[in-house]
Design an enzyme around this catalytic site. Structure first.
Site, PDB file in Angstrom:
ATOM      1  N   TYR A  53       0.731  -1.362  -0.051  1.00  0.00           N
ATOM      2  CA  TYR A  53      -0.128   0.031  -0.076  1.00  0.00           C
ATOM      3  C   TYR A  53       0.789   1.164  -0.025  1.00  0.00           C
ATOM      4  O   TYR A  53       0.432   2.195  -0.534  1.00  0.00           O
ATOM      5  CB  TYR A  53      -1.066   0.028   1.126  1.00  0.00           C
ATOM      6  CG  TYR A  53      -1.977  -1.006   0.929  1.00  0.00           C
ATOM      7  CD1 TYR A  53      -3.356  -0.836   0.104  1.00  0.00           C
ATOM      8  CD2 TYR A  53      -2.010  -2.345   1.402  1.00  0.00           C
ATOM      9  CE1 TYR A  53      -4.245  -1.657  -0.300  1.00  0.00           C
ATOM     10  CE2 TYR A  53      -2.797  -3.227   1.157  1.00  0.00           C
ATOM     11  CZ  TYR A  53      -4.062  -3.142   0.440  1.00  0.00           C
ATOM     12  OH  TYR A  53      -5.005  -3.906   0.056  1.00  0.00           O
ATOM     13  N   GLN A  86     -15.780   2.259  -5.590  1.00  0.00           N
ATOM     14  CA  GLN A  86     -14.995   1.140  -4.914  1.00  0.00           C
ATOM     15  C   GLN A  86     -13.533   1.401  -4.823  1.00  0.00           C
ATOM     16  O   GLN A  86     -12.764   0.699  -4.428  1.00  0.00           O
ATOM     17  CB  GLN A  86     -15.301  -0.139  -5.795  1.00  0.00           C
ATOM     18  CG  GLN A  86     -16.646  -0.816  -5.835  1.00  0.00           C
ATOM     19  CD  GLN A  86     -16.751  -1.718  -6.842  1.00  0.00           C
ATOM     20  OE1 GLN A  86     -16.315  -2.876  -6.511  1.00  0.00           O
ATOM     21  NE2 GLN A  86     -17.386  -1.548  -7.977  1.00  0.00           N
ATOM     22  N   HIS A 104     -14.672   1.133  -0.084  1.00  0.00           N
ATOM     23  CA  HIS A 104     -13.645   0.126   0.166  1.00  0.00           C
ATOM     24  C   HIS A 104     -12.345   0.827   0.600  1.00  0.00           C
ATOM     25  O   HIS A 104     -11.450   0.289   0.750  1.00  0.00           O
ATOM     26  CB  HIS A 104     -13.140  -0.656  -1.132  1.00  0.00           C
ATOM     27  CG  HIS A 104     -14.474  -1.438  -1.684  1.00  0.00           C
ATOM     28  ND1 HIS A 104     -14.349  -2.041  -2.843  1.00  0.00           N
ATOM     29  CD2 HIS A 104     -15.351  -2.009  -1.031  1.00  0.00           C
ATOM     30  CE1 HIS A 104     -15.116  -2.867  -2.982  1.00  0.00           C
ATOM     31  NE2 HIS A 104     -16.086  -3.035  -1.797  1.00  0.00           N
TER      32      HIS A 104
END
Ligand code: APR
Length: 228
Positions: A53, A86, A104
């Protein structure tokens, strides 16, 4: 003002240079999705997940909204627009859209591993040494596979108040997001822009088989003559 609800997925950001999930052999940037996007994957190898990430966040800070994002933002001049995405990027917001719900999670935020309500803005690299005020590690503010979708009820509520629903750039494979359009009031127009639309969608959905930018231009043309 008529209320248009946009349901966007990874294809919305493809023209900005962010890869979609399912266009590349089920791998996400070279990783098995469950390795980097599940609580089990995080427990097994937290450093890998943090690093994954961190890379996505760095990339996000280098890319820009595409023409499709800008076309959607401009729709706010004539319509009430709600975007339910999303996507974990902030490209809708950076294009100027003011009403965006992230189903999300968001890449530019971190949250406590113990308290899901402790969420803070985060643009740096995140590692196990970054803690919440109670000393618990932070984690990416991302809804992983198998986790509840906290914004779902709000999203359903928004869709029930739509005058038109526009789906863009999603393979409609991941639930509950994929079922959201089904909460739209009966008989309102539903459009779906995607160069490779999901199979088996209801026949009353107006398909625009194009990428997000070209598809949105066509959608805007059709909107002029649409009575809804
Ligand atoms: N414009 C519009 N759509 C495009 C474009 C484009 N330029 N390029 C590709 N697409 C479409 C693909 O045809 C596909 O239908 O975007 C869709 C992307 O599908 P997925 O990769 O499955 O992305 P998405 O549906 O957003 O995935 C849902 O899965 O991994 C999880 O949580 C993650 O939010 C994500 C969820």
């Amino acid at each position: 003002m008529k209320h248009i609800v946009i349901l966007s997925g990874a294809g919305m950001s493809a023209e900005s240079g962010i890869n979609t999930f399912r266009d590349a052999d089920g791998l996400w940037e070279g990783h098995d999705v469950m390795e980097v996007a599940s609580p089990e994957g995080f427990l097994k190898n937290p450093d890998l997940v943090y690093d994954f990430y961190n890379q996505r966040r760095k990339q996000l800070l280098e890319v820009h909204p595409n023409e499709g994002h800008l076309l959607l933002a401009a729709l706010e001049q004539e319509y009430q627009i709600s975007i339910i995405t999303q996507n974990v990027d902030d490209l809708h917001e950076r294009a100027g859209s003011t009403n965006v719900l992230h189903l999300h999670g968001e890449l530019r935020k971190a949250r406590s591993t113990k308290n899901e309500n402790y969420v803070i803005g985060w643009d740096e690299d995140l590692t196990q040494v970054n803690l919440d005020p109670n000393g618990h590690p932070l984690r990416p503010h991302i809804v992983w596979f198998g986790e509840a979708v906290p914004m779902l009820d709000e999203a359903v509520n928004i869709v029930t108040k739509a005058d038109l629903v526009l789906i863009i750039g999603t393979s409609l494979q991941v639930y509950p997001a994929a079922s959201l359009y089904q909460f739209a009031p009966n008989n309102i127009p539903v459009f779906y822009i995607d160069p490779k639309p999901a199979a088996g969608i209801p026949s009353n959905i107006h398909l625009i088989t194009k990428g997000a930018s070209d598809g949105l231009k066509e959608f805007k043309e059709q909107l002029k003559s649409l009575e809804f």
